[in-house]
Design a protein around this motif. Structure first.
Motif, short mmCIF file in Angstrom:
data_model
loop_
_atom_site.label_atom_id
_atom_site.label_comp_id
_atom_site.label_asym_id
_atom_site.label_seq_id
_atom_site.Cartn_x
_atom_site.Cartn_y
_atom_site.Cartn_z
N PHE A 188 -74.57 34.42 12.95
CA PHE A 188 -73.46 33.57 12.60
C PHE A 188 -73.34 32.47 13.65
O PHE A 188 -73.24 32.74 14.84
CB PHE A 188 -72.17 34.38 12.54
CG PHE A 188 -72.22 35.49 11.53
CD1 PHE A 188 -72.08 35.23 10.19
CD2 PHE A 188 -72.46 36.79 11.94
CE1 PHE A 188 -72.15 36.25 9.26
CE2 PHE A 188 -72.53 37.81 11.02
CZ PHE A 188 -72.37 37.54 9.66
N SER A 189 -73.34 31.23 13.19
CA SER A 189 -73.29 30.09 14.10
C SER A 189 -71.96 30.03 14.83
O SER A 189 -70.92 30.38 14.29
CB SER A 189 -73.50 28.80 13.31
OG SER A 189 -73.25 27.68 14.13
N SER A 190 -71.99 29.58 16.08
CA SER A 190 -70.77 29.44 16.87
C SER A 190 -70.21 28.02 16.82
O SER A 190 -69.23 27.72 17.48
CB SER A 190 -71.04 29.84 18.33
OG SER A 190 -72.05 29.01 18.88
N SER A 191 -70.83 27.12 16.04
CA SER A 191 -70.40 25.72 15.98
C SER A 191 -69.31 25.57 14.92
O SER A 191 -69.48 24.92 13.90
CB SER A 191 -71.58 24.81 15.66
OG SER A 191 -72.19 25.22 14.45
N ALA A 192 -68.17 26.22 15.15
CA ALA A 192 -67.08 26.23 14.18
C ALA A 192 -66.20 24.99 14.34
O ALA A 192 -66.06 24.44 15.42
CB ALA A 192 -66.25 27.49 14.36
N ALA A 193 -65.59 24.58 13.23
CA ALA A 193 -64.72 23.40 13.23
C ALA A 193 -63.27 23.83 13.32
O ALA A 193 -62.83 24.78 12.65
CB ALA A 193 -64.96 22.61 11.95
N MET A 194 -62.50 23.12 14.16
CA MET A 194 -61.07 23.39 14.29
C MET A 194 -60.36 23.04 12.98
O MET A 194 -60.67 22.03 12.35
CB MET A 194 -60.47 22.58 15.43
CG MET A 194 -59.12 23.06 15.89
SD MET A 194 -59.21 24.64 16.79
CE MET A 194 -59.97 24.12 18.33
N ILE A 195 -59.42 23.87 12.56
CA ILE A 195 -58.72 23.67 11.29
C ILE A 195 -57.38 22.97 11.54
O ILE A 195 -56.64 23.33 12.46
CB ILE A 195 -58.46 25.01 10.60
CG1 ILE A 195 -59.77 25.69 10.23
CG2 ILE A 195 -57.62 24.81 9.35
CD1 ILE A 195 -59.59 27.04 9.60
N ASP A 196 -57.07 21.99 10.70
CA ASP A 196 -55.75 21.37 10.68
C ASP A 196 -54.88 22.17 9.72
O ASP A 196 -55.05 22.11 8.50
CB ASP A 196 -55.87 19.91 10.23
CG ASP A 196 -54.53 19.19 10.23
OD1 ASP A 196 -53.47 19.86 10.37
OD2 ASP A 196 -54.52 17.95 10.07
N LEU A 197 -53.96 22.96 10.26
CA LEU A 197 -53.15 23.86 9.46
C LEU A 197 -51.99 23.17 8.75
O LEU A 197 -51.27 23.81 7.97
CB LEU A 197 -52.59 24.99 10.34
CG LEU A 197 -53.63 25.89 11.02
CD1 LEU A 197 -52.94 26.83 12.01
CD2 LEU A 197 -54.42 26.68 10.00
N SER A 198 -51.81 21.87 8.99
CA SER A 198 -50.67 21.17 8.40
C SER A 198 -50.79 21.09 6.88
O SER A 198 -49.79 20.88 6.18
CB SER A 198 -50.54 19.76 8.98
OG SER A 198 -51.68 18.97 8.68
N GLY A 199 -51.99 21.28 6.33
CA GLY A 199 -52.18 21.25 4.89
C GLY A 199 -52.08 22.61 4.22
O GLY A 199 -52.21 22.71 3.00
N TRP A 200 -51.86 23.67 5.01
CA TRP A 200 -51.74 25.01 4.44
C TRP A 200 -50.37 25.19 3.79
O TRP A 200 -49.43 24.42 4.04
CB TRP A 200 -51.95 26.07 5.52
CG TRP A 200 -53.38 26.22 5.97
CD1 TRP A 200 -54.33 25.25 6.06
CD2 TRP A 200 -54.00 27.43 6.41
NE1 TRP A 200 -55.51 25.77 6.52
CE2 TRP A 200 -55.35 27.11 6.75
CE3 TRP A 200 -53.58 28.75 6.56
CZ2 TRP A 200 -56.25 28.05 7.22
CZ3 TRP A 200 -54.48 29.69 7.03
CH2 TRP A 200 -55.80 29.34 7.35
N SER A 201 -50.23 26.22 2.95
CA SER A 201 -48.99 26.49 2.22
C SER A 201 -48.44 27.86 2.61
O SER A 201 -49.20 28.75 3.00
CB SER A 201 -49.24 26.46 0.71
OG SER A 201 -49.77 25.23 0.30
N SER A 202 -47.12 28.01 2.48
CA SER A 202 -46.50 29.30 2.77
C SER A 202 -45.80 29.84 1.54
O SER A 202 -45.34 29.08 0.68
CB SER A 202 -45.49 29.17 3.92
OG SER A 202 -44.42 28.31 3.56
N GLU A 203 -45.74 31.17 1.44
CA GLU A 203 -44.99 31.84 0.38
C GLU A 203 -44.26 33.02 0.98
O GLU A 203 -44.65 33.55 2.02
CB GLU A 203 -45.93 32.29 -0.75
CG GLU A 203 -46.52 31.12 -1.52
CD GLU A 203 -47.36 31.52 -2.71
OE1 GLU A 203 -47.58 30.65 -3.57
OE2 GLU A 203 -47.80 32.68 -2.78
N GLY A 204 -43.20 33.46 0.31
CA GLY A 204 -42.35 34.49 0.87
C GLY A 204 -41.24 33.86 1.69
O GLY A 204 -41.04 32.64 1.68
N GLU A 205 -40.53 34.68 2.45
CA GLU A 205 -39.36 34.22 3.19
C GLU A 205 -39.66 33.89 4.65
O GLU A 205 -38.75 33.70 5.45
CB GLU A 205 -38.27 35.28 3.12
CG GLU A 205 -37.81 35.59 1.70
CD GLU A 205 -36.82 36.73 1.64
OE1 GLU A 205 -36.46 37.28 2.70
OE2 GLU A 205 -36.38 37.07 0.52
#
Length: 252
Positions: free
Chosen positions: A19-36
């Motif tokens: 598994f390659s270690s050249s991972a890209a940082m994620i911008d979490l501002s586009g993620w969604s939430s559900e629940g309380e």
């Protein structure tokens, strides 16, 4: 994150899957939430804090994520509770309350508990400390999430953390490897969960239940690399089988 390898056997020879270690940082501002839950991104948006003590809540990327590796750290930034932190795999929008939902739940409880402290919910039952992975089929009720029953079918406990809870104010590294037929979960570079089957595609997500101040930080993703040295041995193996066939035909 460290590079890891698995041993694969095919046609009588070994092949290393890396598994390659050249991972890209994620911008979490586009993620969604559900629940309380209350999910708040921080800094460069590669970190999110869930601050509510709520019923099950998820924060997810909203895209099919099979064939990917998700990595980062998880920590509980307080010492006043002992409930569930974790992840979902193959999650789709609305699955928390969908009777047709099908996804994987990875949750980690700090301490054993024999009741759920919500007076308006009249049920009891054991919630066990430790890390586990479960199949969720249907809407996720508080009772089922607490006891791992009903819509929640536990598949495996952690190899080392199956009955060991997380520590307060301690950051744990995690790596989730999500494929259509295999899921692996590493904690602090140790393989804790490894299941095979046929799994529904869907989102990576974070999961909390009755546990506030959970921080997910430095979140990265990467495509799971194909076997690094399968092609040459496989070609050689097939050539060998072909030559053997020619030899047998000539002897007839």
């Amino acid at each position: 994150m460290k590079s890891r390898s698995l041993l694969a056997l095919s046609l009588g020879f070994a092949a290393t899957v890396s598994f390659s270690s050249s991972a890209a940082m994620i911008d979490l501002s586009g993620w969604s939430s559900e629940g309380e839950g209350t999910w708040t991104t921080q800094g460069d948006n590669s970190t999110v804090l869930q601050s509510a003590n709520s019923d099950p809540t998820v924060f997810f990327n909203g895209m099919d994520s099979q064939g990917m590796q998700l990595s980062g750290t998880i920590s509980v930034e307080q010492d006043a509770d002992d409930d569930f932190i974790g992840f979902v795999l193959g999650y789709n929008a609305g699955d928390l309350t969908d009777s047709e939902a099908s996804y994987l739940l990875i949750d980690w409880k700090q301490a054993d508990q024999s009741f759920y402290n919500r007076p308006e919910l009249s049920f009891s039952g054991d919630a066990n400390a430790g890390l586990s992975i479960s199949q969720v089929n249907g809407a996720l009720s508080v009772e089922n999430a607490w006891r791992h029953d009903g819509a929640v079918t536990e598949l495996q406990r952690g190899a080392n953390l199956g009955s060991t809870g997380w520590e307060d104010n301690t950051a744990y590294s995690f790596d989730l490897i999500f494929n259509a037929d295999q899921v692996q979960v590493y904690v602090n570079d140790v393989l804790e969960l490894d299941i095979s089957g046929t799994f529904s595609n869907g989102s990576f997500g974070f999961y909390n239940f009755s546990q506030p101040y959970v921080l997910y930080a430095g979140i990265t993703e990467n495509v799971v690399a194909p076997p690094a040295n399968v092609s040459a041995p496989l070609t050689a193996g097939l050539m060998g089988l072909g030559l053997a066939g020619v030899f047998l035909r000539r002897r007839k």
